[in-house]
Enzyme design. Structure first.
Site, PDB file in Angstrom:
ATOM      1  N   GLY A  46      50.338  88.520 -21.008  1.00  0.00           N
ATOM      2  CA  GLY A  46      49.431  89.597 -20.632  1.00  0.00           C
ATOM      3  C   GLY A  46      48.826  89.298 -19.274  1.00  0.00           C
ATOM      4  O   GLY A  46      48.847  88.146 -18.822  1.00  0.00           O
ATOM      5  N   GLN A  51      42.607  89.766 -12.746  1.00  0.00           N
ATOM      6  CA  GLN A  51      43.219  88.449 -12.498  1.00  0.00           C
ATOM      7  C   GLN A  51      44.005  88.419 -11.189  1.00  0.00           C
ATOM      8  O   GLN A  51      44.312  87.338 -10.681  1.00  0.00           O
ATOM      9  CB  GLN A  51      44.111  88.038 -13.673  1.00  0.00           C
ATOM     10  CG  GLN A  51      43.310  87.787 -14.952  1.00  0.00           C
ATOM     11  CD  GLN A  51      44.199  87.385 -16.092  1.00  0.00           C
ATOM     12  OE1 GLN A  51      44.795  88.234 -16.745  1.00  0.00           O
ATOM     13  NE2 GLN A  51      44.327  86.090 -16.331  1.00  0.00           N
ATOM     14  N   CYS A  94      44.855  81.112 -20.921  1.00  0.00           N
ATOM     15  CA  CYS A  94      44.594  82.159 -19.921  1.00  0.00           C
ATOM     16  C   CYS A  94      45.133  81.685 -18.585  1.00  0.00           C
ATOM     17  O   CYS A  94      44.878  80.553 -18.178  1.00  0.00           O
ATOM     18  CB  CYS A  94      43.089  82.432 -19.816  1.00  0.00           C
ATOM     19  SG  CYS A  94      42.683  83.759 -18.667  1.00  0.00           S
ATOM     20  N   LEU A  95      45.857  82.574 -17.906  1.00  0.00           N
ATOM     21  CA  LEU A  95      46.425  82.219 -16.602  1.00  0.00           C
ATOM     22  C   LEU A  95      45.324  81.926 -15.585  1.00  0.00           C
ATOM     23  O   LEU A  95      45.586  81.263 -14.588  1.00  0.00           O
ATOM     24  CB  LEU A  95      47.331  83.350 -16.096  1.00  0.00           C
ATOM     25  CG  LEU A  95      48.590  83.591 -16.948  1.00  0.00           C
ATOM     26  CD1 LEU A  95      49.283  84.882 -16.518  1.00  0.00           C
ATOM     27  CD2 LEU A  95      49.537  82.401 -16.860  1.00  0.00           C
ATOM     28  N   HIS A 136      42.208  90.023 -25.784  1.00  0.00           N
ATOM     29  CA  HIS A 136      41.979  89.066 -24.692  1.00  0.00           C
ATOM     30  C   HIS A 136      41.954  89.797 -23.347  1.00  0.00           C
ATOM     31  O   HIS A 136      41.079  89.542 -22.507  1.00  0.00           O
ATOM     32  CB  HIS A 136      43.101  88.016 -24.751  1.00  0.00           C
ATOM     33  CG  HIS A 136      43.142  87.020 -23.639  1.00  0.00           C
ATOM     34  ND1 HIS A 136      42.993  85.665 -23.831  1.00  0.00           N
ATOM     35  CD2 HIS A 136      43.351  87.166 -22.300  1.00  0.00           C
ATOM     36  CE1 HIS A 136      43.087  85.028 -22.675  1.00  0.00           C
ATOM     37  NE2 HIS A 136      43.313  85.920 -21.721  1.00  0.00           N
ATOM     38  N   GLU A 137      42.889  90.747 -23.149  1.00  0.00           N
ATOM     39  CA  GLU A 137      42.968  91.468 -21.861  1.00  0.00           C
ATOM     40  C   GLU A 137      41.813  92.460 -21.704  1.00  0.00           C
ATOM     41  O   GLU A 137      41.258  92.594 -20.611  1.00  0.00           O
ATOM     42  CB  GLU A 137      44.302  92.207 -21.738  1.00  0.00           C
ATOM     43  CG  GLU A 137      45.562  91.357 -21.876  1.00  0.00           C
ATOM     44  CD  GLU A 137      45.572  90.127 -21.011  1.00  0.00           C
ATOM     45  OE1 GLU A 137      44.864  90.095 -19.979  1.00  0.00           O
ATOM     46  OE2 GLU A 137      46.270  89.157 -21.372  1.00  0.00           O
TER      47      GLU A 137
HETATM   48  O1  GNR Z   1      49.840  84.168 -21.315  1.00  0.00           O
HETATM   49  C1  GNR Z   1      48.878  84.272 -22.086  1.00  0.00           C
HETATM   50  N1  GNR Z   1      48.996  83.825 -23.364  1.00  0.00           N
HETATM   51  C2  GNR Z   1      48.071  84.087 -24.347  1.00  0.00           C
HETATM   52  C3  GNR Z   1      48.186  83.380 -25.545  1.00  0.00           C
HETATM   53  C4  GNR Z   1      47.312  83.622 -26.576  1.00  0.00           C
HETATM   54  C5  GNR Z   1      46.327  84.569 -26.439  1.00  0.00           C
HETATM   55  C6  GNR Z   1      46.190  85.277 -25.247  1.00  0.00           C
HETATM   56  C7  GNR Z   1      47.062  85.039 -24.211  1.00  0.00           C
HETATM   57  S1  GNR Z   1      46.925  85.936 -22.741  1.00  0.00           S
HETATM   58  C8  GNR Z   1      47.605  84.838 -21.588  1.00  0.00           C
HETATM   59  C9  GNR Z   1      47.751  85.494 -20.220  1.00  0.00           C
HETATM   60  C10 GNR Z   1      46.384  85.853 -19.691  1.00  0.00           C
HETATM   61  O2  GNR Z   1      45.608  85.056 -19.218  1.00  0.00           O
HETATM   62  N2  GNR Z   1      46.020  87.100 -19.789  1.00  0.00           N
HETATM   63  O3  GNR Z   1      44.793  87.476 -19.366  1.00  0.00           O
HETATM   64 NI    NI Z   2      43.501  85.752 -19.599  1.00  0.00          NI
END
Ligand code: GNR
Ligand code: NI
Length: 176
Positions: A46, A51, A94-95, A136-137
């Protein structure tokens, strides 16, 4: 298409509340394509527009398995219209907080409404990993990070670590 740099902690932009998108046009679709490429290359499941430093209510997700065809989904102005009572726990990452992972409990299923890349209003019922990633997003669009859902002790520790790393990178001490 082009990849865009992903901002990381402690960039204060990650705490912005992103603005509603008023028109779904070609410049927006170019950003969407860049975000999908950036997410796939990272790789991530995601990515929220903030970001890549764009404070607008747009996110992309792709929860297809590695052996499957990519299946990017676009959500513009998403809203969670229903959440299950049932909870699910996933190890999240999270990236924008590279190489840190922690378990987060959230509603196991959600129903979300959003515009697609053609500006058409849609509703999706998300379960499993998609439900977690969508939440999360959508949190990102409100300046909320997954570390806000863990203990204050753990959160403060990871924020400190990234603040120190940013200082070291910024004060030139790592340059020969
Ligand atoms: O790549 C991502 N993996 C992930 C794994 C578990 C729960 C949420 C995520 S989102 C994350 C990419 C990201 O930071 N999206 O905002
Ligand atoms: Ni994230």
């Amino acid at each position: 298409m082009a990849q865009r740099p992903i901002i990381i902690l402690p960039d204060p932009k990650l705490r912005l509340v992103s603005a509603k998108i008023e028109r779904v046009d070609d410049p927006l679709r170019r950003l969407i394509d860049d975000m999908i490429e950036t997410m796939h290359e990272a790789p991530g499941v995601g990515l929220a527009a903030i970001q890549v430093a764009e404070p607008i209510r747009l996110l992309v997700v792709d929860v297809a398995k590695k052996e499957e065809e990519p299946d990017p989904q676009v959500f513009i102005n998403p809203e969670i219209v229903w959440s299950s009572e049932e909870r699910a726990t996933y190890e999240e990452g999270c990236l924008s907080i590279p190489e840190y992972y922690a378990e987060v409990e959230r509603p196991a299923s959600v129903r979300a409404s959003a515009l697609d890349r053609d500006g058409k209003l849609r509703e999706v019922l998300a379960e499993g990993l998609l439900a977690t990633v969508l939440q999360h997003e959508i949190d990102h669009l409100d300046g909320v990070l997954f570390i806000d859902h863990i203990s204050k002790l753990k959160r403060d520790r990871v924020i400190k670590k990234f603040q120190k790393a940013a200082k070291r990178a910024g004060d030139g001490s790592h340059v020969l």
